[in-house]
Design a protein around this motif. Structure first.
Motif, PDB file in Angstrom:
ATOM      1  N   LEU A 100       0.866  -1.180   0.000  1.00  0.00           N
ATOM      2  CA  LEU A 100       0.000   0.000   0.000  1.00  0.00           C
ATOM      3  C   LEU A 100       0.907   1.235   0.000  1.00  0.00           C
ATOM      4  O   LEU A 100       1.820   1.327   0.832  1.00  0.00           O
ATOM      5  N   ILE A 101       0.675   2.140  -0.930  1.00  0.00           N
ATOM      6  CA  ILE A 101       1.487   3.365  -0.977  1.00  0.00           C
ATOM      7  C   ILE A 101       0.644   4.489  -0.384  1.00  0.00           C
ATOM      8  O   ILE A 101      -0.306   4.979  -1.013  1.00  0.00           O
ATOM      9  N   ASP A 102       0.976   4.858   0.831  1.00  0.00           N
ATOM     10  CA  ASP A 102       0.202   5.870   1.553  1.00  0.00           C
ATOM     11  C   ASP A 102       0.547   7.264   1.014  1.00  0.00           C
ATOM     12  O   ASP A 102       1.711   7.660   1.007  1.00  0.00           O
ATOM     13  N   LEU A 103      -0.464   7.988   0.560  1.00  0.00           N
ATOM     14  CA  LEU A 103      -0.228   9.305  -0.053  1.00  0.00           C
ATOM     15  C   LEU A 103      -0.352  10.443   0.966  1.00  0.00           C
ATOM     16  O   LEU A 103      -0.127  11.604   0.611  1.00  0.00           O
ATOM     17  N   SER A 104      -0.707  10.127   2.202  1.00  0.00           N
ATOM     18  CA  SER A 104      -1.063  11.210   3.132  1.00  0.00           C
ATOM     19  C   SER A 104       0.106  12.133   3.476  1.00  0.00           C
ATOM     20  O   SER A 104      -0.106  13.287   3.827  1.00  0.00           O
ATOM     21  N   GLY A 105       1.337  11.654   3.331  1.00  0.00           N
ATOM     22  CA  GLY A 105       2.487  12.485   3.711  1.00  0.00           C
ATOM     23  C   GLY A 105       2.939  13.465   2.637  1.00  0.00           C
ATOM     24  O   GLY A 105       3.864  14.250   2.872  1.00  0.00           O
ATOM     25  N   ILE A 106       2.298  13.456   1.483  1.00  0.00           N
ATOM     26  CA  ILE A 106       2.749  14.360   0.394  1.00  0.00           C
ATOM     27  C   ILE A 106       1.952  15.668   0.493  1.00  0.00           C
ATOM     28  O   ILE A 106       0.771  15.733   0.123  1.00  0.00           O
ATOM     29  N   ALA A 107       2.609  16.696   0.990  1.00  0.00           N
ATOM     30  CA  ALA A 107       1.911  17.962   1.293  1.00  0.00           C
ATOM     31  C   ALA A 107       1.227  18.545   0.057  1.00  0.00           C
ATOM     32  O   ALA A 107       0.121  19.093   0.147  1.00  0.00           O
ATOM     33  N   GLU A 108       1.858  18.412  -1.117  1.00  0.00           N
ATOM     34  CA  GLU A 108       1.319  19.021  -2.346  1.00  0.00           C
ATOM     35  C   GLU A 108      -0.035  18.424  -2.745  1.00  0.00           C
ATOM     36  O   GLU A 108      -0.758  19.002  -3.549  1.00  0.00           O
ATOM     37  N   LEU A 109      -0.363  17.265  -2.209  1.00  0.00           N
ATOM     38  CA  LEU A 109      -1.623  16.619  -2.611  1.00  0.00           C
ATOM     39  C   LEU A 109      -2.806  17.073  -1.744  1.00  0.00           C
ATOM     40  O   LEU A 109      -3.925  16.621  -1.934  1.00  0.00           O
TER      41      LEU A 109
END
Ligand SMILES: Cc1cc2nc3c(=O)[nH]c(=O)nc-3n(C[C@H](O)[C@H](O)[C@H](O)COP(=O)(O)OP(=O)(O)OC[C@H]3O[C@@H](n4cnc5c(N)ncnc54)[C@H](O)[C@@H]3O)c2cc1C
Length: 277
Positions: A33-42
């Motif tokens: 699972l690639i968690d996207l929550s840490g990418i501020a730009e998103l």
């Protein structure tokens, strides 16, 4: 990461849809699972200098719903989001996840707002009209590799001597906290002379991939909006909208429900105009 692990990995936003799919056996649990929550730009909702709005795909449905500027600029979207799931789900669920599902209830509203998706591909950032993405034949295989990085809602331009008409409806099997049977969205400008100068109509619901009803839009822009032509519009909607049926509601029921909802909104708009004259 996605390039490395390929189909064995899945991007994870709020995880609310993915979890439902795994638990019901509709999809296997991916190895990674690639968690996207840490990418501020998103994350985040931005009112840009040119009047366009840009929403990060990791923005939760709760944040979309409660953003005052977005409510004013794009009430169709905030109304659609209000109709999705319940507060506990909306606190986790993201707009990006709703879009990439390809059947989310926010999609008709986004289509009616002429939204553009921004993808990160190996070549860089690519813009693609939402309507084009939803119609792409290879949707199922292509989208899984790409990362959605932004949703753009263009500035709404107004045509003089017209009134903007907005409507969003979701019909489910009960009043609230229900999967959709039919969803429709209308975003149009009705001239003082009763002719639609610009109108976008979108419909979806259930497992039907939402789409614009462009033949009916064109028909409306050619004809004065009065009762006789609405009968023709109704037939056009029945011919153009092709929903999927299931054990809860047949395709025919969904088609008629969508046509009824749309025609009743067009009729109300024409009636208001007559009363104001
Ligand atoms: C109880 C319950 C009720 C629900 N009711 C509704 C409802 O009424 N209407 C409705 O539309 N939905 C409903 N849903 C489904 C779901 O909650 C929403 O569609 C939600 O918006 C999905 O967002 P998510 O962040 O949880 O997505 P996730 O589950 O994290 O991801 C969904 C899909 O999108 C992909 N993805 C996510 N973000 C990106 C990205 N940035 N780039 C590329 N791929 C991405 C994931 O890989 C996955 O395939 C419900 C779910 C539950 C559990």
């Amino acid at each position: 990461m996605k390039r490395l692990w390929g189909a064995t990995a899945s991007y994870t936003a709020g995880g609310t849809l993915l979890r439902t799919q795994w638990e019901s056996g509709l999809a296997p649990v991916p190895a990674y699972l690639i968690d996207l929550s840490g990418i501020a730009e998103l994350h985040g909702i931005h009112d840009e200098a040119d009047g366009n709005w840009r929403i990060g795909p990791m923005t939760t449905l709760t944040s979309c719903r409660s953003h005052l500027g977005l409510q004013t600029a794009h009430p169709l979207l905030t109304e659609a989001v209000r109709n999705i799931a319940a507060p506990s789900v909306r606190n986790l669920a993201t707009l990006g996840g709703n879009i990439v599902s390809a059947v989310g209830d926010a999609l008709p509203a986004l289509l009616a707002c002429n939204s553009v998706l921004q993808w990160r591909t190996e070549q860089g950032i690519t813009d693609q009209a939402l309507t084009e993405w939803l119609e792409a034949e290879q949707l199922q295989s292509a989208w899984k590799e790409r990362l959605l990085v932004g949703i753009q809602l263009p500035r709404q331009t107004s045509i003089s001597q017209t009134k903007r008409i907005l409507a969003y409806h979701k019909v489910g099997r009960r009043e609230a906290f229900t999967p959709s049977v039919v969803t429709v969205a209308i975003n149009g400008q009705l001239g003082d002379d009763g002719i639609w100068r610009d109108i976008r109509i979108a419909a979806g619901g259930g497992q039907t991939r939402p789409r614009r009803l462009e033949h009916t839009e064109a028909l409306l822009m050619e004809n004065p909006s009065n009762s006789p032509s609405l009968a023709v519009v109704y037939q056009s909607l029945l011919a153009e909208f092709k929903p999927k049926g299931d054990s809860f509601a047949s395709a025919d029921y969904r088609r008629r429900t969508a046509a009824n909802l749309i025609v009743s909104e067009l009729w109300k708009a024409a009636k208001r105009l007559t009363e104001e004259r």
